[in-house]
Design an enzyme around this catalytic site. Structure first.
Site, PDB file in Angstrom:
ATOM      1  N   SER A 259       0.878  -0.997   0.129  1.00 53.45           N
ATOM      2  CA  SER A 259       0.101   0.009  -0.107  1.00 53.45           C
ATOM      3  C   SER A 259       0.885   1.321   0.005  1.00 53.45           C
ATOM      4  O   SER A 259       2.054   1.153   0.419  1.00 53.45           O
ATOM      5  CB  SER A 259      -0.796   0.105   1.256  1.00 53.45           C
ATOM      6  OG  SER A 259      -0.197   0.458   2.356  1.00 53.45           O
ATOM      7  N   LYS A 260       0.331   2.133  -0.215  1.00 52.22           N
ATOM      8  CA  LYS A 260       0.870   3.564  -0.460  1.00 52.22           C
ATOM      9  C   LYS A 260       1.587   4.160   0.823  1.00 52.22           C
ATOM     10  O   LYS A 260       2.085   5.052   1.102  1.00 52.22           O
ATOM     11  CB  LYS A 260       0.310   4.681  -1.363  1.00 52.22           C
ATOM     12  CG  LYS A 260      -1.071   5.088  -1.091  1.00 52.22           C
ATOM     13  CD  LYS A 260      -1.566   5.798  -1.988  1.00 52.22           C
ATOM     14  CE  LYS A 260      -2.983   5.886  -1.947  1.00 52.22           C
ATOM     15  NZ  LYS A 260      -3.796   6.469  -3.245  1.00 52.22           N
ATOM     16  N   ARG A 261       1.011   3.640   1.853  1.00 50.37           N
ATOM     17  CA  ARG A 261       1.563   4.005   3.272  1.00 50.37           C
ATOM     18  C   ARG A 261       2.853   4.090   3.305  1.00 50.37           C
ATOM     19  O   ARG A 261       3.542   4.628   4.166  1.00 50.37           O
ATOM     20  CB  ARG A 261       0.918   3.373   4.355  1.00 50.37           C
ATOM     21  CG  ARG A 261      -0.557   3.531   4.857  1.00 50.37           C
ATOM     22  CD  ARG A 261      -0.931   2.762   6.001  1.00 50.37           C
ATOM     23  NE  ARG A 261      -0.898   1.237   5.465  1.00 50.37           N
ATOM     24  CZ  ARG A 261      -0.129   0.498   5.998  1.00 50.37           C
ATOM     25  NH1 ARG A 261       0.546   0.622   7.013  1.00 50.37           N
ATOM     26  NH2 ARG A 261      -0.451  -1.006   5.581  1.00 50.37           N
ATOM     27  N   LYS A 262       3.703   2.887   2.603  1.00 48.13           N
ATOM     28  CA  LYS A 262       5.014   2.613   2.952  1.00 48.13           C
ATOM     29  C   LYS A 262       5.985   3.271   1.852  1.00 48.13           C
ATOM     30  O   LYS A 262       6.880   3.193   1.544  1.00 48.13           O
ATOM     31  CB  LYS A 262       5.160   1.097   2.777  1.00 48.13           C
ATOM     32  CG  LYS A 262       4.635   0.550   3.908  1.00 48.13           C
ATOM     33  CD  LYS A 262       5.482   0.684   5.074  1.00 48.13           C
ATOM     34  CE  LYS A 262       4.875  -0.039   6.428  1.00 48.13           C
ATOM     35  NZ  LYS A 262       5.358  -1.516   6.416  1.00 48.13           N
TER      36      LYS A 262
END
Ligand code: GLU
Length: 489
Positions: A259-262
Site C-alpha cells: 500500500s502507499k502508506r509505505k
C-alpha cells in the site's frame, strides 16, 4: 499448438500500480518468449470510475516501461489497433448483450426482478436460518417472453446466471498455483447485466477473452475468486476455457498487501523519482519469478529468453524498496557516462541548477559521481554544491565560524588556493593544499576541517570534498572562501 495470446486488462480508474505493471510485464514476457501476441484491453464498464485521463496515464506508463502491445488502443492515437477490436469494453456492449441473450435463450440465465429491499430481506433470511445457502430468486424459472413483457411495461430487471443446478466442483489447473478446487455452491446466482443493461466485469471478461482468442490469462491472485464465475460462464457458453495463471500478491515489508502508506506504488512516481524503466522491469520480474541461474541483474532481452511460468512462484513477494534502488543503481552505473548525463539533465534543470555546459566537465562529473548515484534524483543532491549561485553559508556553520581559530584557517585556505598554479584541482592537489593550510594555521581536526568545508559547501557536514573539488574551478573556490571570510571578520 494454437497461437499464444495474452492480455493485460486494466480498469482505467487511477494510476498504474506497480502490481499492475508486474502483471503487464509477465504477460509481455510470456508473449515474447513464445512468439505470441500481447493485447491491451481496457476494462472501462465502471463508467463512474473510469476516466480518459487514467487511460492516458496507463498508456504512458506502459510505454515508459517499454511493454509494447501488439493489439489494443494505439499508443499515440488510442484508436483500435488489431483484428479483434474494439479493445475498450465500453464499445463492446453489443457483444455482451448478444452473449447474455444466448444464455437467457438457453435457460442458463434469467431476468430477476427482485428489488433491493427484497434482496436484503432474502439475505437476512438466509442468515437467520443459519445456513450457508444463497438467496433464491423467485424469478429463476420465469420465461424470457414474460420477463420482456414486464420490462416493456417499465419494470427493472438484472440478468442473473443460474448456479443452483450446477452442483459440482470446478477444478482449475492453475499454471502457477497448481490445482484449485471450487465447489459450485460457493456462490449463488450472480449478476451478468445490471438493470441499466451494463455488464459486470466477470461477464465482459469471459466474452472478451473468448472473442479476442486469449489463450492464457495471467493476472493477480486477487482475481482467483472471480475465476469460478468465469469458468461457469465459459462452460455455459460452450466456449473453450483459456489457461489461467494467478500471480501472487505483492506485499509490504510487514507482509500486508502493498500500500502507499509505505511509499510510492504508482508507476509514474517511480519515473519521477528517477528510476529507470529497465530497472523497474528487472525488479518487478524478480517479484515472483527467478532466473534459472539466480541472476539478479539482467536486460529485458535476457528476461524474455529465460521467462517461463514454471519459475513463477506462488508465494507472496515482498516489495523491497532498498533492493529496487540497488537494482536501479546497477542498471544506471552500467550505462555510458554520456547517457547518464542525458538522463540526469532534466532532473538538474528541474531543480534549477546552473552547471557548466562543457562536455568534458559533464563526463568527468558523471565519472566521479556515478558510484554515489542510485537513482537519477540523487544527482540533484550531488550537483547542487557545484552551482555557485546556490552557495550560501548555512546557519549550522555559525558555531564553527565563531571559533577564534577559524579566521586563520580560512585565510590560509584562501592564500593556498590562490597560490595554486592551475585553474582546477585534482584530489592530490586538494589534499596537499589542506596540509599546507594545516601547517600555516597550526590547526588540525575539526578546527581545520570545518572552516574548509564551510568555505567550500557552506556547512561543516555533508558532501565529500575530495570528489567535489576536482569539479570546481579556482575562481569559484576563491569567491566562496571570501564569502566565508566575510562572515568571520
Ligand atoms: N480489470 C481487471 C483489473 O484491473 C482485470 C482482471 C483480469 O485480468 O481479468 O483488475
Amino acid at each position: 499448438m494454437s497461437e499464444i495470446r495474452v492480455r493485460f486488462a486494466p480498469s482505467p480508474t487511477g494510476y498504474l500500480h506497480v502490481g499492475g505493471a508486474r502483471s503487464a510485464l509477465f504477460n509481455y514476457l510470456y508473449a515474447k518468449r513464445n512468439g505470441g501476441k500481447f493485447i491491451l484491453r481496457i476494462e472501462d464498464t465502471d463508467q463512474e470510475r473510469s476516466t480518459e485521463e487514467s487511460l492516458k496515464m496507463m498508456v504512458a506508463d506502459l510505454k515508459w516501461l517499454g511493454l509494447n502491445w501488439d493489439e489494443g488502443p494505439h499508443p499515440e492515437t488510442l484508436k483500435d489497433m488489431g483484428p479483434y477490436g474494439p479493445y475498450k469494453q465500453s464499445e463492446r456492449l453489443k457483444n455482451y448483450k448478444e452473449a447474455a441473450e444466448k444464455l437467457l435463450a438457453d435457460g442458463k440465465a434469467y431476468y430477476c426482478f427482485m428489488t433491493d429491499e427484497e434482496l436484503d430481506a432474502a439475505r437476512e433470511k438466509v442468515k437467520a436460518d443459519g445456513h450457508q445457502g444463497h438467496v433464491e430468486s423467485p424469478w429463476e424459472n420465469g420465461t424470457v417472453a414474460d420477463a420482456l413483457k414486464k420490462i416493456s411495461a417499465g419494470d427493472k430487471a438484472v440478468v442473473r446466471f443460474k448456479t443452483r443446478h450446477l452442483r459440482k466442483d470446478y477444478i482449475l489447473k492453475d499454471l502457477i498455483r497448481g490445482e484449485v478446487r471450487f465447489p459450485s455452491d460457493m456462490i449463488g446466482d450472480f449478476v451478468l447485466l445490471r438493470s441499466d443493461g451494463m455488464p459486470v466485469y466477470n461477464f465482459c471478461c469471459v466474452v472478451d477473452d473468448y472473442q479476442m482468442k486469449i489463450s492464457h490469462v495471467l493476472r493477480a491472485e486477487e482475481h482467483l475468486p472471480n475465476t469460478l464465475r468465469q469458468l461457469m460462464i465459459f462452460e455455459a457458453m460452450g466456449w473453450k476455457t483459456p489457461e489461467f495463471g494467478h500471480i501472487s500478491l505483492i506485499l509490504d515489508d510487514d507482509r500486508q498487501k502493498l500500500s502507499k502508506r509505505k511509499g510510492a506504488v504508482a508507476c509514474d512516481q517511480f519515473m519521477k523519482d528517477g528510476y529507470l524503466p529497465e530497472a523497474m522491469n528487472n525488479y518487478l520480474a524478480l517479484l515472483g519469478w527467478s532466473h534459472p541461474e539466480q541472476k539478479e541483474i539482467m536486460p529485458m532481452q535476457e528476461m524474455v529468453e529465460q521467462f517461463s511460468l514454471d519459475r513463477v512462484h506462488s508465494a507472496g513477494a515482498v516489495f523491497d524498496r532498498v533492493k529496487l534502488k540497488w537494482v536501479n543503481a546497477q542498471h544506471l552505473r552500467s550505462l555510458p557516462n554520456a547517457d547518464i548525463y542525458n538522463l540526469i539533465s532534466p532532473f538538474l534543470k528541474q531543480a534549477g541548477l546552473n552547471l557548466p555546459a562543457d562536455l568534458n566537465w559533464q563526463m568527468q562529473s558523471v565519472e566521479i559521481f556515478k558510484p554515489y548515484m542510485e537513482i537519477l534524483t540523487d544527482a540533484v543532491t550531488l550537483y547542487t554544491p557545484l552551482d555557485d549561485s546556490k552557495y550560501e553559508i548555512f546557519a549550522e556553520s555559525d558555531e564553527a565560524l565563531a571559533w577564534p581559530t577559524s579566521k586563520a584557517v580560512l585565510e590560509a585556505w584562501k592564500d593556498c588556493v590562490a597560490a595554486h598554479a592551475g585553474e582546477t584541482f585534482n584530489e592530490a592537489d586538494f589534499l596537499r593544499i589542506q596540509d599546507e593550510v594545516k601547517n600555516k594555521s597550526g590547526q588540525k581536526g575539526k578546527n581545520l576541517f570545518f572552516p574548509i568545508r564551510i568555505a567550500l559547501i557552506g556547512k561543516p557536514h555533508g558532501a565529500e570534498l575530495k570528489i567535489l573539488v576536482p569539479l570546481m574551478n579556482k575562481s569559484s573556490i576563491l569567491k566562496r572562501a571570501e564569502k566565508a571570510l566575510a562572515k568571520v571578520k
